[in-house]
Design an enzyme around this catalytic site. Structure first.
Site, PDB file in Angstrom:
ATOM      1  N   THR A  18      10.358  20.590  51.550  1.00 38.03           N
ATOM      2  CA  THR A  18      11.814  20.533  51.378  1.00 38.03           C
ATOM      3  C   THR A  18      12.359  21.869  50.851  1.00 38.03           C
ATOM      4  O   THR A  18      13.406  22.337  51.293  1.00 38.03           O
ATOM      5  CB  THR A  18      12.229  19.383  50.437  1.00 38.03           C
ATOM      6  N   ASN A  19      11.640  22.498  49.899  1.00 39.15           N
ATOM      7  CA  ASN A  19      12.066  23.806  49.397  1.00 39.15           C
ATOM      8  C   ASN A  19      11.993  24.868  50.480  1.00 39.15           C
ATOM      9  O   ASN A  19      12.849  25.739  50.581  1.00 39.15           O
ATOM     10  CB  ASN A  19      11.190  24.236  48.207  1.00 39.15           C
ATOM     11  N   ARG A  63      -9.877  26.687  53.630  1.00 39.35           N
ATOM     12  CA  ARG A  63     -10.345  27.306  52.386  1.00 39.35           C
ATOM     13  C   ARG A  63     -11.199  28.544  52.649  1.00 39.35           C
ATOM     14  O   ARG A  63     -11.122  29.551  51.939  1.00 39.35           O
ATOM     15  CB  ARG A  63     -11.122  26.260  51.576  1.00 39.35           C
ATOM     16  N   LEU A  90      -0.672  24.750  46.245  1.00 42.16           N
ATOM     17  CA  LEU A  90      -1.493  24.291  45.132  1.00 42.16           C
ATOM     18  C   LEU A  90      -2.784  25.073  44.896  1.00 42.16           C
ATOM     19  O   LEU A  90      -3.500  24.786  43.949  1.00 42.16           O
ATOM     20  CB  LEU A  90      -1.831  22.798  45.317  1.00 42.16           C
ATOM     21  N   ASN A 107       6.154  32.532  42.727  1.00 42.28           N
ATOM     22  CA  ASN A 107       5.952  31.068  42.742  1.00 42.28           C
ATOM     23  C   ASN A 107       7.086  30.385  41.980  1.00 42.28           C
ATOM     24  O   ASN A 107       7.720  30.985  41.111  1.00 42.28           O
ATOM     25  CB  ASN A 107       4.608  30.740  42.071  1.00 42.28           C
ATOM     26  N   HIS A 109       7.787  26.916  39.605  1.00 42.06           N
ATOM     27  CA  HIS A 109       7.091  25.853  38.853  1.00 42.06           C
ATOM     28  C   HIS A 109       8.129  24.889  38.285  1.00 42.06           C
ATOM     29  O   HIS A 109       9.159  25.333  37.760  1.00 42.06           O
ATOM     30  CB  HIS A 109       6.272  26.479  37.719  1.00 42.06           C
ATOM     31  N   ASP A 150       0.008  29.978  36.928  1.00 43.29           N
ATOM     32  CA  ASP A 150       1.269  29.942  36.171  1.00 43.29           C
ATOM     33  C   ASP A 150       1.347  30.930  35.007  1.00 43.29           C
ATOM     34  O   ASP A 150       2.050  30.686  34.040  1.00 43.29           O
ATOM     35  CB  ASP A 150       1.523  28.513  35.629  1.00 43.29           C
ATOM     36  N   GLU A 179      15.935  23.519  41.970  1.00 46.28           N
ATOM     37  CA  GLU A 179      15.153  24.370  42.879  1.00 46.28           C
ATOM     38  C   GLU A 179      15.982  24.759  44.101  1.00 46.28           C
ATOM     39  O   GLU A 179      16.041  25.928  44.484  1.00 46.28           O
ATOM     40  CB  GLU A 179      13.879  23.643  43.320  1.00 46.28           C
TER      41      GLU A 179
END
Length: 197
Positions: A18-19, A63, A90, A107, A109, A150, A179
């Site tokens: 959505t962001n 990965r 993530l 990023n 948060h 973070d 956001e």
């Protein structure tokens, strides 16, 4: 007057997007900047379809190609993004990409860092912890990304007051609204600073 080249944004996301969708739409008609590609580490992530539907290149990676090869780094080098934006992504970012794009990875948060950050603190887990601890306020933090969860330099924070009747769900809705309102604008400001360098 010298024509400035359009700035390129690449978004990394793991979820529904959505962001990311909000950001693509925000920059869609901008002569200065646009989202040129969306990357996801989950093949089934809704963000890939949203990007594809909005005519933005959508790419999935695993990965292995992220952590154990330069495959993704080479793709990014070909694109030459001015900013790499993590929107609900993530995985911790690998050093080879951070070194190649210093101060170009950002990023968002869903809390006021340094509180409620770190490994495992994302999405609803953050909102549940904040409500459980009876915090008086929460908000969003936009920060540069380094090799630890973070902990990069904070660029922007916006606070909201938590009401007595708030639940993790109602808090999540308020945070999403923050956001949507601020994330694209802060990205735009960061790019404009880079434009005027």
């Amino acid at each position: 007057m010298r024509e400035t080249k359009q700035k390129k944004i690449v978004v990394f996301a793991s979820g529904s997007g959505t962001n990311t969708e909000n950001m693509i739409k925000y920059f869609q008609d901008s002569p200065e900047s646009r989202v040129v590609a969306v990357f996801s580490n989950r093949r089934s992530a809704g963000v890939l379809k949203k990007a594809y539907d909005l005519n933005v290149k959508a790419l999935h990676f695993d990965r292995d190609s992220f952590y154990h090869s330069n495959e993704l780094l080479y793709v990014l080098q070909d694109i030459e993004p001015d900013l790499i934006v993590l929107a609900g992504f993530l995985w911790i970012f690998p050093e080879n990409i951070l070194q190649r794009f210093p101060n170009k990875v950002v990023n968002i948060h869903p809390a006021l860092l340094p509180k409620y950050g770190g490994k495992g603190m994302y999405g609803d887990k953050v909102h549940k912890a904040i409500i459980q601890n009876k915090e008086k306020e929460s908000g969003i933090t936009i920060h540069y990304v380094n090799e630890r969860y973070d902990e990069g330099e904070i660029v922007f924070q916006k606070k909201i007051i938590i009401e007595e009747h708030d639940t993790p769900e109602s808090l999540a809705t308020k945070i999403h609204d923050l956001e949507y309102a601020h994330f694209p604008k802060v990205i735009e400001e960061l790019l404009q600073e880079k434009i005027s360098e």
